[in-house]
Motif scaffolding. Structure first.
Motif, mmCIF file in Angstrom:
data_model
loop_
_atom_site.group_PDB
_atom_site.id
_atom_site.type_symbol
_atom_site.label_atom_id
_atom_site.label_comp_id
_atom_site.label_asym_id
_atom_site.label_seq_id
_atom_site.Cartn_x
_atom_site.Cartn_y
_atom_site.Cartn_z
ATOM 1 N N ALA A 26 0.824 -1.218 0.000
ATOM 2 C CA ALA A 26 0.000 0.000 0.000
ATOM 3 C C ALA A 26 0.853 1.261 0.000
ATOM 4 O O ALA A 26 0.436 2.291 -0.543
ATOM 5 N N MET A 27 2.019 1.200 0.597
ATOM 6 C CA MET A 27 2.886 2.380 0.656
ATOM 7 C C MET A 27 3.401 2.794 -0.717
ATOM 8 O O MET A 27 3.833 3.930 -0.899
ATOM 9 N N HIS A 28 3.348 1.887 -1.700
ATOM 10 C CA HIS A 28 3.801 2.202 -3.054
ATOM 11 C C HIS A 28 2.678 2.756 -3.925
ATOM 12 O O HIS A 28 2.925 3.161 -5.051
ATOM 13 N N TRP A 29 1.474 2.756 -3.440
ATOM 14 C CA TRP A 29 0.333 3.288 -4.180
ATOM 15 C C TRP A 29 0.085 4.732 -3.766
ATOM 16 O O TRP A 29 0.433 5.129 -2.651
ATOM 17 N N PRO A 30 -0.565 5.492 -4.631
ATOM 18 C CA PRO A 30 -0.967 6.836 -4.208
ATOM 19 C C PRO A 30 -1.968 6.713 -3.053
ATOM 20 O O PRO A 30 -2.876 5.893 -3.099
ATOM 21 N N GLN A 31 -1.763 7.515 -2.005
ATOM 22 C CA GLN A 31 -2.640 7.433 -0.843
ATOM 23 C C GLN A 31 -3.516 8.674 -0.769
ATOM 24 O O GLN A 31 -3.011 9.791 -0.727
ATOM 25 N N PRO A 32 -4.835 8.459 -0.746
ATOM 26 C CA PRO A 32 -5.742 9.603 -0.598
ATOM 27 C C PRO A 32 -5.459 10.321 0.726
ATOM 28 O O PRO A 32 -5.012 9.700 1.696
ATOM 29 N N PRO A 33 -5.716 11.617 0.795
ATOM 30 C CA PRO A 33 -5.406 12.375 2.008
ATOM 31 C C PRO A 33 -6.226 11.958 3.233
ATOM 32 O O PRO A 33 -5.810 12.200 4.356
ATOM 33 N N ASN A 34 -7.358 11.309 3.030
ATOM 34 C CA ASN A 34 -8.205 10.906 4.160
ATOM 35 C C ASN A 34 -8.001 9.443 4.559
ATOM 36 O O ASN A 34 -8.805 8.878 5.269
ATOM 37 N N GLN A 35 -6.918 8.845 4.112
ATOM 38 C CA GLN A 35 -6.645 7.436 4.394
ATOM 39 C C GLN A 35 -5.599 7.279 5.493
ATOM 40 O O GLN A 35 -4.626 8.010 5.549
ATOM 41 N N ARG A 36 -5.822 6.294 6.360
ATOM 42 C CA ARG A 36 -4.850 5.898 7.384
ATOM 43 C C ARG A 36 -4.643 4.393 7.261
ATOM 44 O O ARG A 36 -5.572 3.661 6.943
ATOM 45 N N ILE A 37 -3.440 3.982 7.559
ATOM 46 C CA ILE A 37 -3.123 2.550 7.529
ATOM 47 C C ILE A 37 -2.734 2.119 8.937
ATOM 48 O O ILE A 37 -1.857 2.703 9.557
ATOM 49 N N PHE A 38 -3.419 1.103 9.420
ATOM 50 C CA PHE A 38 -3.166 0.531 10.732
ATOM 51 C C PHE A 38 -2.688 -0.897 10.502
ATOM 52 O O PHE A 38 -3.412 -1.712 9.928
ATOM 53 N N THR A 39 -1.469 -1.199 10.917
ATOM 54 C CA THR A 39 -0.869 -2.506 10.652
ATOM 55 C C THR A 39 -0.958 -3.400 11.884
ATOM 56 O O THR A 39 -0.555 -3.007 12.973
ATOM 57 N N LEU A 40 -1.504 -4.590 11.682
ATOM 58 C CA LEU A 40 -1.512 -5.632 12.713
ATOM 59 C C LEU A 40 -0.555 -6.718 12.261
ATOM 60 O O LEU A 40 -0.687 -7.236 11.146
ATOM 61 N N ASN A 41 0.404 -7.054 13.098
ATOM 62 C CA ASN A 41 1.348 -8.098 12.685
ATOM 63 C C ASN A 41 0.793 -9.483 13.023
ATOM 64 O O ASN A 41 -0.159 -9.621 13.786
ATOM 65 N N GLN A 42 1.404 -10.482 12.450
ATOM 66 C CA GLN A 42 0.942 -11.862 12.595
ATOM 67 C C GLN A 42 0.933 -12.312 14.047
ATOM 68 O O GLN A 42 0.005 -12.981 14.490
ATOM 69 N N ALA A 43 1.938 -11.917 14.809
ATOM 70 C CA ALA A 43 2.005 -12.324 16.221
ATOM 71 C C ALA A 43 0.822 -11.747 17.010
ATOM 72 O O ALA A 43 0.257 -12.441 17.862
ATOM 73 N N GLN A 44 0.447 -10.512 16.732
ATOM 74 C CA GLN A 44 -0.696 -9.901 17.419
ATOM 75 C C GLN A 44 -1.987 -10.647 17.081
ATOM 76 O O GLN A 44 -2.804 -10.913 17.971
ATOM 77 N N LEU A 45 -2.168 -11.000 15.819
ATOM 78 C CA LEU A 45 -3.375 -11.726 15.417
ATOM 79 C C LEU A 45 -3.416 -13.112 16.059
ATOM 80 O O LEU A 45 -4.462 -13.542 16.544
ATOM 81 N N GLU A 46 -2.293 -13.788 16.070
ATOM 82 C CA GLU A 46 -2.242 -15.122 16.682
ATOM 83 C C GLU A 46 -2.524 -15.048 18.177
ATOM 84 O O GLU A 46 -3.239 -15.890 18.724
ATOM 85 N N GLU A 47 -1.981 -14.022 18.825
ATOM 86 C CA GLU A 47 -2.203 -13.847 20.257
ATOM 87 C C GLU A 47 -3.681 -13.591 20.554
ATOM 88 O O GLU A 47 -4.249 -14.145 21.488
ATOM 89 N N PHE A 48 -4.315 -12.757 19.727
ATOM 90 C CA PHE A 48 -5.734 -12.472 19.949
ATOM 91 C C PHE A 48 -6.603 -13.677 19.594
ATOM 92 O O PHE A 48 -7.641 -13.885 20.221
ATOM 93 N N CYS A 49 -6.200 -14.470 18.619
ATOM 94 C CA CYS A 49 -6.960 -15.678 18.267
ATOM 95 C C CYS A 49 -7.067 -16.618 19.468
ATOM 96 O O CYS A 49 -8.064 -17.328 19.613
ATOM 97 N N LEU A 50 -6.062 -16.623 20.343
ATOM 98 C CA LEU A 50 -6.114 -17.451 21.542
ATOM 99 C C LEU A 50 -7.220 -17.005 22.498
ATOM 100 O O LEU A 50 -7.664 -17.776 23.346
ATOM 101 N N MET A 51 -7.674 -15.751 22.370
ATOM 102 C CA MET A 51 -8.719 -15.221 23.236
ATOM 103 C C MET A 51 -10.124 -15.486 22.685
ATOM 104 O O MET A 51 -11.105 -15.302 23.402
ATOM 105 N N LEU A 52 -10.214 -15.906 21.424
ATOM 106 C CA LEU A 52 -11.523 -16.110 20.805
ATOM 107 C C LEU A 52 -12.236 -17.308 21.404
ATOM 108 O O LEU A 52 -11.689 -18.408 21.472
ATOM 109 N N LYS A 53 -13.458 -17.072 21.850
ATOM 110 C CA LYS A 53 -14.303 -18.121 22.424
ATOM 111 C C LYS A 53 -15.754 -17.787 22.097
ATOM 112 O O LYS A 53 -16.071 -16.672 21.699
ATOM 113 N N GLY A 54 -16.640 -18.715 22.324
ATOM 114 C CA GLY A 54 -18.070 -18.475 22.103
ATOM 115 C C GLY A 54 -18.631 -17.412 23.026
ATOM 116 O O GLY A 54 -19.550 -16.683 22.669
ATOM 117 N N HIS A 55 -18.074 -17.320 24.228
ATOM 118 C CA HIS A 55 -18.440 -16.257 25.174
ATOM 119 C C HIS A 55 -17.140 -15.612 25.626
ATOM 120 O O HIS A 55 -16.359 -16.210 26.360
#
Length: 176
Positions: free
Chosen positions: A114-143
């Motif tokens: 995305a950094m190589h594409w033209p970025q509109p002035p109203n755009q923000r990029i929030f990056t989640l790394n793989q370790a953060q996603l894996e860590e949060f996946c451990l918290m996923l439950k039905g309740h």
């Protein structure tokens, strides 16, 4: 891995001293048909990161034609368009035209691209790394019982056993 639950019950305790937001709410969140646990985790983390803007979840995956999370006013104008993957350039331009603010929640590879594409002035990029996603996946439950507290620029999420911290600087600072 696909989500096994059809509906997730989320009991959320949210607090932020700066905005004086202290809320306890119960939410019911449904994974999309065929949605992976990692994508659902990404969607839920984006929701928690934007929580004080009161975003709504899209009912289903629209492949970028509509936002994954959004905030609309009474005239159906998008004040926030949040997408969980990198859109084709034309769809990104369309989103930037239709919304006051566009937030892309991407992984590291998508962010580099995305950094190589033209970025509109109203755009923000929030990056989640793989370790953060894996860590949060451990918290996923039905309740899920999550406590979330925000101390600029950090967002801390815990289920009482695991804790995850996200740096929200890209969401806080003014767009380009």
């Amino acid at each position: 891995m696909q989500m096994a639950c059809k509906v997730i019950r989320l009991d959320l305790n949210y607090s932020c001293d700066v905005s004086h937001a202290y809320q306890q709410q119960r939410h019911y969140v449904s994974p999309w048909h065929g949605e992976s646990a990692e994508h659902f985790a990404k969607r839920l983390l984006a929701y928690l990161s934007l929580y004080e803007q009161h975003p709504l979840f899209a009912k289903e995956d629209s492949n970028g034609k509509l936002p994954d999370l959004y905030v609309q006013d009474s005239q159906q104008h998008f004040s926030l368009w949040c997408q969980l993957e990198l859109l084709p350039e034309k769809r990104l331009q369309r989103a930037a035209h239709l919304a006051d603010q566009v937030v892309l929640v991407l992984d590291e590879q998508e962010t580099d691209k995305a950094m190589h594409w033209p970025q509109p002035p109203n755009q923000r990029i929030f990056t989640l790394n793989q370790a953060q996603l894996e860590e949060f996946c451990l918290m996923l439950k039905g309740h899920m019982q999550l406590s979330v507290w925000r101390e600029e620029p950090l967002l801390s999420v815990t289920n009482g056993e695991q804790m995850l911290q996200l740096d929200l600087t890209p969401l806080i600072k003014n767009p380009h």
